[in-house]
Design a protein around this motif. Structure first.
Motif, PDB file in Angstrom:
ATOM      1  N   GLU A  61       0.804  -1.109   0.081  1.00  0.00           N
ATOM      2  CA  GLU A  61      -0.127  -0.060  -0.016  1.00  0.00           C
ATOM      3  C   GLU A  61       0.823   1.254   0.066  1.00  0.00           C
ATOM      4  N   ASP A  62       1.876   1.192   0.665  1.00  0.00           N
ATOM      5  CA  ASP A  62       3.056   2.236   0.804  1.00  0.00           C
ATOM      6  C   ASP A  62       3.573   2.652  -0.527  1.00  0.00           C
ATOM      7  N   ARG A  63       3.819   1.542  -1.372  1.00  0.00           N
ATOM      8  CA  ARG A  63       4.432   1.466  -2.429  1.00  0.00           C
ATOM      9  C   ARG A  63       3.494   2.182  -3.466  1.00  0.00           C
ATOM     10  N   GLU A  64       2.117   1.687  -3.458  1.00  0.00           N
ATOM     11  CA  GLU A  64       1.349   1.962  -4.410  1.00  0.00           C
ATOM     12  C   GLU A  64       0.318   3.134  -4.302  1.00  0.00           C
ATOM     13  N   GLY A  65       0.391   3.589  -2.755  1.00  0.00           N
ATOM     14  CA  GLY A  65      -0.390   4.561  -2.495  1.00  0.00           C
ATOM     15  C   GLY A  65      -1.952   4.751  -2.527  1.00  0.00           C
ATOM     16  N   LYS A  66      -2.299   3.260  -2.320  1.00  0.00           N
ATOM     17  CA  LYS A  66      -3.759   2.638  -2.306  1.00  0.00           C
ATOM     18  C   LYS A  66      -3.756   1.768  -1.387  1.00  0.00           C
ATOM     19  N   PRO A  67      -4.844   1.855  -0.539  1.00  0.00           N
ATOM     20  CA  PRO A  67      -5.111   0.967   0.621  1.00  0.00           C
ATOM     21  C   PRO A  67      -5.563  -0.645   0.297  1.00  0.00           C
ATOM     22  N   PHE A  68      -5.308  -1.537   0.870  1.00  0.00           N
ATOM     23  CA  PHE A  68      -5.646  -2.880   0.663  1.00  0.00           C
ATOM     24  C   PHE A  68      -5.403  -3.237  -0.485  1.00  0.00           C
ATOM     25  N   VAL A  69      -4.087  -3.237  -1.081  1.00  0.00           N
ATOM     26  CA  VAL A  69      -3.646  -3.883  -2.498  1.00  0.00           C
ATOM     27  C   VAL A  69      -2.737  -4.971  -2.704  1.00  0.00           C
ATOM     28  N   GLY A  70      -2.498  -5.123  -1.318  1.00  0.00           N
ATOM     29  CA  GLY A  70      -1.739  -6.492  -1.040  1.00  0.00           C
ATOM     30  C   GLY A  70      -2.453  -7.838  -1.055  1.00  0.00           C
ATOM     31  N   ARG A  71      -1.786  -8.857  -0.108  1.00  0.00           N
ATOM     32  CA  ARG A  71      -2.509 -10.233  -0.152  1.00  0.00           C
ATOM     33  C   ARG A  71      -4.057 -10.037   0.597  1.00  0.00           C
ATOM     34  N   ALA A  72      -3.891  -9.282   1.481  1.00  0.00           N
ATOM     35  CA  ALA A  72      -5.138  -8.984   2.455  1.00  0.00           C
ATOM     36  C   ALA A  72      -6.089  -8.224   1.622  1.00  0.00           C
ATOM     37  N   GLY A  73      -5.703  -7.384   0.686  1.00  0.00           N
ATOM     38  CA  GLY A  73      -6.574  -6.358  -0.175  1.00  0.00           C
ATOM     39  C   GLY A  73      -7.141  -7.356  -1.239  1.00  0.00           C
ATOM     40  N   LYS A  74      -6.480  -8.175  -1.507  1.00  0.00           N
ATOM     41  CA  LYS A  74      -7.036  -9.266  -2.721  1.00  0.00           C
ATOM     42  C   LYS A  74      -8.240 -10.044  -2.132  1.00  0.00           C
ATOM     43  N   LEU A  75      -7.790 -10.398  -0.978  1.00  0.00           N
ATOM     44  CA  LEU A  75      -8.958 -11.276  -0.173  1.00  0.00           C
ATOM     45  C   LEU A  75     -10.403 -10.417  -0.183  1.00  0.00           C
ATOM     46  N   LEU A  76      -9.945  -9.183   0.406  1.00  0.00           N
ATOM     47  CA  LEU A  76     -11.141  -8.296   0.723  1.00  0.00           C
ATOM     48  C   LEU A  76     -11.955  -8.164  -0.713  1.00  0.00           C
ATOM     49  N   ASP A  77     -10.926  -7.915  -1.688  1.00  0.00           N
ATOM     50  CA  ASP A  77     -11.985  -7.604  -2.883  1.00  0.00           C
ATOM     51  C   ASP A  77     -12.611  -8.788  -3.586  1.00  0.00           C
ATOM     52  N   GLN A  78     -12.007 -10.023  -3.283  1.00  0.00           N
ATOM     53  CA  GLN A  78     -12.654 -11.132  -3.762  1.00  0.00           C
ATOM     54  C   GLN A  78     -14.116 -11.188  -3.065  1.00  0.00           C
ATOM     55  N   VAL A  79     -14.027 -10.975  -1.822  1.00  0.00           N
ATOM     56  CA  VAL A  79     -15.207 -11.148  -0.896  1.00  0.00           C
ATOM     57  C   VAL A  79     -16.337 -10.167  -1.474  1.00  0.00           C
ATOM     58  N   ILE A  80     -15.829  -9.043  -1.683  1.00  0.00           N
ATOM     59  CA  ILE A  80     -16.660  -7.885  -2.114  1.00  0.00           C
ATOM     60  C   ILE A  80     -17.304  -8.253  -3.333  1.00  0.00           C
ATOM     61  N   LEU A  81     -16.621  -8.811  -4.153  1.00  0.00           N
ATOM     62  CA  LEU A  81     -16.932  -9.428  -5.584  1.00  0.00           C
ATOM     63  C   LEU A  81     -18.114 -10.409  -5.534  1.00  0.00           C
ATOM     64  N   ALA A  82     -17.758 -11.349  -4.715  1.00  0.00           N
ATOM     65  CA  ALA A  82     -18.573 -12.458  -4.365  1.00  0.00           C
ATOM     66  C   ALA A  82     -20.090 -11.920  -3.948  1.00  0.00           C
ATOM     67  N   LEU A  83     -19.888 -10.875  -2.962  1.00  0.00           N
ATOM     68  CA  LEU A  83     -21.276 -10.103  -2.446  1.00  0.00           C
ATOM     69  C   LEU A  83     -21.941  -9.563  -3.489  1.00  0.00           C
ATOM     70  N   GLU A  84     -21.197  -9.177  -4.751  1.00  0.00           N
ATOM     71  CA  GLU A  84     -21.872  -8.433  -5.843  1.00  0.00           C
ATOM     72  C   GLU A  84     -22.259  -7.079  -5.300  1.00  0.00           C
ATOM     73  N   LEU A  85     -21.268  -6.298  -4.376  1.00  0.00           N
ATOM     74  CA  LEU A  85     -21.606  -5.078  -4.017  1.00  0.00           C
ATOM     75  C   LEU A  85     -21.085  -4.115  -5.223  1.00  0.00           C
ATOM     76  N   PRO A  86     -21.982  -3.648  -5.549  1.00  0.00           N
ATOM     77  CA  PRO A  86     -21.555  -2.215  -6.629  1.00  0.00           C
ATOM     78  C   PRO A  86     -20.605  -1.547  -6.342  1.00  0.00           C
ATOM     79  N   LYS A  87     -19.748  -1.012  -7.326  1.00  0.00           N
ATOM     80  CA  LYS A  87     -18.483  -0.547  -7.056  1.00  0.00           C
ATOM     81  C   LYS A  87     -18.992   1.003  -6.485  1.00  0.00           C
ATOM     82  N   SER A  88     -19.958   1.447  -6.776  1.00  0.00           N
ATOM     83  CA  SER A  88     -20.546   2.668  -6.359  1.00  0.00           C
ATOM     84  C   SER A  88     -20.800   2.560  -4.831  1.00  0.00           C
TER      85      SER A  88
END
Ligand code: URA
Ligand code: SF4
Length: 203
Positions: A61-88
């Motif tokens: 995150e420090d390198r990319e300037g964005k939160p949750f972009v490492g392994r933990a972030g990928k897991l969070l993104d997968q769950v958000i995707l599986a839940l079909e939460l709209p990007k908005s």
């Protein structure tokens, strides 16, 4: 509100947001500024009804300037995707915006220096649901004595927010057995989001 007024207030909100972002980008209010590569302001929709709150940036995150972009972030993104939460529907931020060296917990004085930014972000975003990812976020957001294994999934209604504490995704990478509880908590998040949209409470 007519269309012109609405556009005007949207523009005002956007300006406030950009000002806050640039203030953070040059912040030196705590020691964490010394070793950071980037200030991690947040990512997601500026119209979000859900605000996910983590602890602080890690190495990726420090390198990319964005939160949750490492392994933990990928897991969070997968769950958000599986839940079909709209990007908005969601935004992701942290208690502190600069990386604590060696991924240690933020110190109380660092959190105290940085939380006013998160508070200002929250005032502009006006989310309805705050999801506290892990112990540190839960402690600083609503209860310093929280025990995350006991308190996760227990919904708190405070100051007009629905607060849902759950495990930190990084914990789930080490503890497979926590995943089913995380999923349950995220189903709750979705349930509240849907209930609010049914009642037209969402802006
Ligand atoms: N862990 C956090 O708490 N926040 C991030 O942004 C990444 C990992
Ligand atoms: Fe400023 Fe927050 Fe970074 Fe500390 S962690 S320097 S308060 S932006």
């Amino acid at each position: 509100m007519n269309v012109e007024d609405n556009n005007e207030s949207k523009a005002k909100i956007h300006t406030e947001w950009e000002l806050l972002k640039s203030e953070c980008a040059s912040c030196k209010k705590c020691e964490l500024h010394k070793k950071r590569t980037n200030v991690v302001f947040g990512r997601g929709s500026e119209d979000a009804d859900i605000l996910f709150i983590g602890e602080g940036p890690g190495e990726d995150e420090d390198r990319e300037g964005k939160p949750f972009v490492g392994r933990a972030g990928k897991l969070l993104d997968q769950v958000i995707l599986a839940l079909e939460l709209p990007k908005s529907s969601y935004y992701i931020a942290n208690i502190v915006k600069c990386r604590p060296p060696g991924n240690r917990d933020p110190k109380p004085e660092e959190a105290a220096a940085c939380i006013p930014y998160l508070r200002r972000q929250t005032k502009i975003l006006k989310p309805k649901i705050l999801v506290c990812l892990g112990k540190v976020a839960s402690q600083y957001i609503y209860n310093k004595d929280v025990k995350i294994t006991k308190d996760r999934g227990k919904v708190i209604k405070q100051k007009g927010f629905i607060i849902i504490p759950t495990f930190h995704p990084a914990y789930l990478l080490r503890n497979e057995s926590g995943k089913k509880y995380f999923w349950e908590d995220m189903l709750l998040v979705r349930k509240y989001l849907h209930e609010m949209s049914d009642k037209n409470e969402i802006r």
